[in-house]
Design an enzyme around this catalytic site. Structure first.
Site, PDB file in Angstrom:
ATOM      1  N   HIS A   1       0.813  -1.223   0.000  1.00  0.00           N
ATOM      2  CA  HIS A   1       0.000   0.000   0.000  1.00  0.00           C
ATOM      3  C   HIS A   1       0.844   1.269   0.000  1.00  0.00           C
ATOM      4  O   HIS A   1       0.316   2.359  -0.209  1.00  0.00           O
ATOM      5  CB  HIS A   1      -0.928  -0.004   1.223  1.00  0.00           C
ATOM      6  CG  HIS A   1      -2.029  -1.002   1.092  1.00  0.00           C
ATOM      7  ND1 HIS A   1      -3.307  -0.661   0.723  1.00  0.00           N
ATOM      8  CD2 HIS A   1      -2.034  -2.345   1.233  1.00  0.00           C
ATOM      9  CE1 HIS A   1      -4.053  -1.749   0.666  1.00  0.00           C
ATOM     10  NE2 HIS A   1      -3.306  -2.797   0.976  1.00  0.00           N
TER      11      HIS A   1
ATOM     12  N   ASP B   1       3.441   9.402  -0.767  1.00  0.00           N
ATOM     13  CA  ASP B   1       2.244   8.660  -0.366  1.00  0.00           C
ATOM     14  C   ASP B   1       1.993   7.575  -1.393  1.00  0.00           C
ATOM     15  O   ASP B   1       2.030   7.850  -2.609  1.00  0.00           O
ATOM     16  CB  ASP B   1       1.047   9.633  -0.333  1.00  0.00           C
ATOM     17  CG  ASP B   1       0.036   9.289   0.741  1.00  0.00           C
ATOM     18  OD1 ASP B   1      -0.022   8.117   1.155  1.00  0.00           O
ATOM     19  OD2 ASP B   1      -0.711  10.193   1.165  1.00  0.00           O
TER      20      ASP B   1
HETATM   21  C1  GDG Z   1      -2.227   3.771   3.329  1.00  0.00           C
HETATM   22  C2  GDG Z   1      -1.227   4.490   2.403  1.00  0.00           C
HETATM   23  C3  GDG Z   1      -2.956   4.466   0.600  1.00  0.00           C
HETATM   24  C4  GDG Z   1      -8.878  10.133   7.829  1.00  0.00           C
HETATM   25  N1  GDG Z   1      -9.349  10.885   8.830  1.00  0.00           N
HETATM   26  C5  GDG Z   1     -10.568  10.424   9.115  1.00  0.00           C
HETATM   27  C6  GDG Z   1     -10.845   9.357   8.257  1.00  0.00           C
HETATM   28  N2  GDG Z   1      -9.803   9.203   7.483  1.00  0.00           N
HETATM   29  C7  GDG Z   1      -9.751   8.224   6.389  1.00  0.00           C
HETATM   30  C8  GDG Z   1      -9.813   8.944   5.064  1.00  0.00           C
HETATM   31  C9  GDG Z   1      -9.220   7.895   4.129  1.00  0.00           C
HETATM   32  C10 GDG Z   1      -8.240   7.188   5.048  1.00  0.00           C
HETATM   33  O1  GDG Z   1      -8.565   7.494   6.397  1.00  0.00           O
HETATM   34  C11 GDG Z   1      -6.814   7.654   4.817  1.00  0.00           C
HETATM   35  O2  GDG Z   1      -6.377   7.091   3.629  1.00  0.00           O
HETATM   36  P1  GDG Z   1      -5.009   7.527   2.931  1.00  0.00           P
HETATM   37  O3  GDG Z   1      -4.999   6.909   1.614  1.00  0.00           O
HETATM   38  O4  GDG Z   1      -4.930   9.013   2.906  1.00  0.00           O
HETATM   39  O5  GDG Z   1      -3.822   7.111   3.880  1.00  0.00           O
HETATM   40  P2  GDG Z   1      -3.175   5.964   4.842  1.00  0.00           P
HETATM   41  O6  GDG Z   1      -3.999   5.734   6.056  1.00  0.00           O
HETATM   42  O7  GDG Z   1      -1.793   6.457   5.071  1.00  0.00           O
HETATM   43  O8  GDG Z   1      -3.163   4.593   4.012  1.00  0.00           O
HETATM   44  C12 GDG Z   1      -1.972   5.342   1.374  1.00  0.00           C
HETATM   45  C13 GDG Z   1      -3.832   3.673   1.545  1.00  0.00           C
HETATM   46  O9  GDG Z   1      -3.050   2.927   2.485  1.00  0.00           O
HETATM   47  C14 GDG Z   1      -4.706   2.670   0.784  1.00  0.00           C
HETATM   48  O10 GDG Z   1      -3.923   1.813   0.017  1.00  0.00           O
HETATM   49  O11 GDG Z   1      -3.776   5.320  -0.183  1.00  0.00           O
HETATM   50  O12 GDG Z   1      -1.050   5.916   0.467  1.00  0.00           O
HETATM   51  O13 GDG Z   1      -0.333   5.314   3.166  1.00  0.00           O
HETATM   52  O14 GDG Z   1     -10.195   6.981   3.710  1.00  0.00           O
HETATM   53  O15 GDG Z   1     -11.134   9.311   4.789  1.00  0.00           O
HETATM   54  N3  GDG Z   1     -11.993   8.672   8.261  1.00  0.00           N
HETATM   55  C15 GDG Z   1     -12.932   9.043   9.163  1.00  0.00           C
HETATM   56  N4  GDG Z   1     -12.728  10.081  10.036  1.00  0.00           N
HETATM   57  C16 GDG Z   1     -11.561  10.789  10.046  1.00  0.00           C
HETATM   58  O16 GDG Z   1     -11.402  11.722  10.814  1.00  0.00           O
HETATM   59  N5  GDG Z   1     -14.084   8.361   9.200  1.00  0.00           N
END
Ligand code: GDG
Length: 471
Positions: free
Chosen positions: A158, A366
């Protein structure tokens, strides 16, 4: 139909009402995937036990069966807080300055992967497809093979895969990468990370990479390709249309009182570039005095990985920096940054995205970044906002119509904010439509079908190709 066994560090299958909270990108994507298949999701419960027994706790919620184990304190320290989060996470995000190399971490990592393999292998039947996720479990495929598993086993990373020149800074890097060859399919988020992997294979391991994605090292051949992860578009756009989202949108719009809202949503992590983002925004306020009092940055940053010291430092740094910027520019009726250290539910989040005319998403590195895609999905098609996105996020390869910036450059962030504020509606709609098409079509369903199809051994299936088969 074969069963699908998903294995990841933490299992975050849907929880009963009342046990919710912010779920990471992986959790959101995989709960959706597992609802469609028979099988189960295996991983660490997040709980500690005095002595590892291999006891498995099975639960079933909303169509997803989870099977979890508890780990010992030492396991959590060495494997999770140690090797995964203090060695691999920084290294794979190009931060060798932050990577810590400690023999006990590596030992704990190996031990926990063995514990996973010992516990899960008796549950796996000969026809099952096994899908292992992320950097915590790189050696698991090899461990399962050692226990006699002949199944098709896939691995999806990821996060980015670092360039060879950085990868070699890891002690025993060959062993780690060689263990990946035990899988049948290795998936990356983008062509760029895939390219780094292929480069490592040929340069460090003397392997040979074919144009169709087959990689040969010695007598082992595996398929490696890019499968960009998407959001659960159907679920998220339903959340964006919900009453909860409408209320959240109205709440933020009312409190903005006519000011432009810029939104950022990120786990509190150094890879997300929050400090650099605040400094870029500060530069904008300095350069455009006329805009002071007319906009604000809403940064939502729920804490993550509380036990790792680096995260305490980021939190302190950001508290201080946001306080300093607010102190410097605030007026009696205006603060430039609303910095919120808490999580919201998905409907609230969707509503906040919709209320914000600009999203400022500037990770330093990222794997993908699902927030950028969620922001696009939540917009009003008649009057969409503008996405400012780091060119170093995997998502930038699909969302080419965002305003792409170098997240290290204060000037570029400042210029992009100005451009977004003054962008004519026609251009906003045109850019949004192109991005929306990609977010809608290349969603989480498309991602998992592409990957599982390749895992089944169907030729010509990669995230960048067309997938006809339905599962
Ligand atoms: C890894 C990789 C890759 C965030 N704050 C809240 C909340 N979130 C949710 C967002 C989004 C998720 O968390 C974050 O996803 P990301 O993709 O930005 O990042 P990582 O957690 O670092 O994930 C990344 C991912 O895996 C998938 O393969 O994209 O690059 O680092 O869905 O909405 N959700 C809620 N409240 C919050 O305050 N409900």
């Amino acid at each position: 139909m074969s069963r699908l066994i998903v294995i990841s560090n933490r299992v975050a299958a849907p929880r009963p009402q009342g046990e919710g909270g912010a779920q990471g990108g992986l959790a959101v994507a995989l709960s959706a995937a597992l609802r469609e298949y028979r099988g189960f999701w295996f991983g660490w419960s997040g709980n500690k036990t005095d002595e590892f027994t291999g006891h498995i706790d099975f639960q079933r919620h909303e169509g997803v069966t989870s099977a979890t184990i508890d780990l010992e304190e030492q396991d959590v320290d060495e494997y999770y807080n140690g090797y995964a989060n203090r060695t691999l996470w920084p290294l794979f995000h190009y931060r060798i300055d932050l990577a810590e190399y400690d023999r006990s971490f590596a030992g704990g990592y190996e031990r926990v992967n063995e514990r996973f393999a010992d516990t899960v292998s008796p549950l796996i039947e000969p026809d099952d497809l096994v899908w292992v996720h992320d950097y915590h479990l790189i050696p698991l495929g090899a461990q399962l093979r050692e226990r006699g598993l002949k199944n098709r086993i896939g691995f999806f990373l990821h996060i980015p895969f670092p360039p060879s020149r950085l990868m070699v800074s890891l002690p025993f890097h060959e062993g780690l990468v060689l263990s990946l060859l035990a899988y049948d399919v290795i998936g990356f988020q983008t062509e760029e990370w895939l390219e780094s992997f292929r480069h490592y294979i040929s340069r460090e391991l003397g392997g040979h990479c074919e144009p169709d994605g087959t990689i040969h090292v010695g007598d082992r051949s595996v398929h490696a390709a890019a499968y960009p992860i998407g959001i659960d578009y159907a679920e998220f756009s339903a959340a964006a249309r919900s009453e909860g989202a409408k209320c959240a949108c109205e709440r933020l719009t009312a409190s903005a009182a006519g000011k432009h809202v810029i939104i950022g949503v990120d786990r509190l992590d150094y890879s997300k570039g929050l400090e650099e983002r605040f400094l870029g925004y500060r530069r904008f306020l300095e350069e455009h005095e006329e805009c002071q009092g007319k906009l604000f940055l809403l940064q939502i940053a729920p804490p993550s990985r509380g036990e790792v010291h680096t995260y305490e430092i980021i939190r302190e740094d950001l508290d201080e920096l946001s306080g300093r910027i607010n102190g410097e520019f605030a007026e009696v009726d205006w603060v430039p940054i609303r910095y919120v250290n808490q999580g919201y539910d998905r409907e609230d989040l969707a509503g906040f995205y919709r209320a914000a005319g600009i999203a400022l998403i500037t990770p330093l590195r990222d794997g993908m970044n699902l927030v950028a895609k969620e922001y696009v999905a939540a917009q009003d098609p008649e009057n969409p906002g503008v996405l400012i996105l780091s060119r170093f996020a995997g998502a930038a390869l699909q969302l080419k119509d965002a305003l792409l910036v170098n997240p290290y450059s204060k000037e570029e962030i400042s210029d992009a904010i100005m451009k977004a504020l003054s962008m004519p509606k026609e251009e906003r709609v045109r850019r949004w439509q192109a991005m929306h098409e990609s977010v809608q079509n290349e969603d989480v369903v498309w991602w998992r079908r592409s990957f599982v199809s390749a895992l089944r051994g169907q030729k010509g299936e990669s995230g960048t190709g067309r997938v006809e088969q339905r599962f």
